[in-house]
Design an enzyme around this catalytic site. Sequence first.
Site, PDB file in Angstrom:
ATOM      1  N   HIS A 185       0.813  -1.218   0.000  1.00 26.52           N
ATOM      2  CA  HIS A 185       0.000   0.000   0.000  1.00 26.52           C
ATOM      3  C   HIS A 185       0.850   1.273   0.000  1.00 26.52           C
ATOM      4  O   HIS A 185       0.355   2.352  -0.346  1.00 26.52           O
ATOM      5  CB  HIS A 185      -0.945  -0.006   1.204  1.00 26.52           C
ATOM      6  CG  HIS A 185      -2.255   0.647   0.942  1.00 26.52           C
ATOM      7  ND1 HIS A 185      -2.444   1.610  -0.035  1.00 26.52           N
ATOM      8  CD2 HIS A 185      -3.478   0.464   1.519  1.00 26.52           C
ATOM      9  CE1 HIS A 185      -3.708   1.998  -0.032  1.00 26.52           C
ATOM     10  NE2 HIS A 185      -4.355   1.331   0.897  1.00 26.52           N
ATOM     11  N   GLY A 186       2.099   1.164   0.367  1.00 22.79           N
ATOM     12  CA  GLY A 186       2.966   2.333   0.290  1.00 22.79           C
ATOM     13  C   GLY A 186       3.335   2.695  -1.134  1.00 22.79           C
ATOM     14  O   GLY A 186       3.738   3.824  -1.420  1.00 22.79           O
TER      15      GLY A 186
END
Length: 213
Positions: A185-186
Amino acid sequence: MKYIDMETWKRRKQYEMFKEMELPHFNICSNVDVRELKSYCRERKLSFFKTVLYFISRVVNEIPELRTRIRENGIVEHPVVNPSFTVLGEDELFGFARTKHKEDFVEFYEGVEKAIEGVKDNVTPDFDADMDSDFYLTTLPWVSFTSIQHPMHIVKGDSVPRIAMGKYFEEGEKLLMPVALQAHHGLADGVHAGKFYMRLDEYLRTPGEFLDR
């Protein structure tokens, strides 16, 4: 491959937030309609799996966020990432095969065939876990799953996308197949997962437009 300038990277704040989490990956599963592709492959005597893999590999490479990886000394974006996929051998044991991504369908198809031939008689679970220019794909043709959890090391640097395909099934006039996408998700958000599914859907609905050239 290029290192991303963290000072100017638009995702820096998102990355810094998610990188501190123990499990910073998200996983989305959606059904895609493969009826047109199934017919296309049957008419031309093509392997359905190899053809789907081509389109998935093509879509992954079209989305920069799915080509981005975390390294100890920074964030890198690969110009090309390659599929590493599971192969089922004898005694219900599986191993990993790897092939190079090619824009040319015939070259890619032949590369997948060679990769499978290279491991089918020597199936082992060994693979190069440090090869971050890969993305991982597994197939479960026995199950029409609605979600899936991939095994992985709980380490913050693991940023390789994982994709899974399941058993297709009839629903009205559609032939649906579950496809799951897991990503860090980063490095990617829901909008990038949306792009993945929309682009894949376009390829699967009109395969001849992209392969009959």
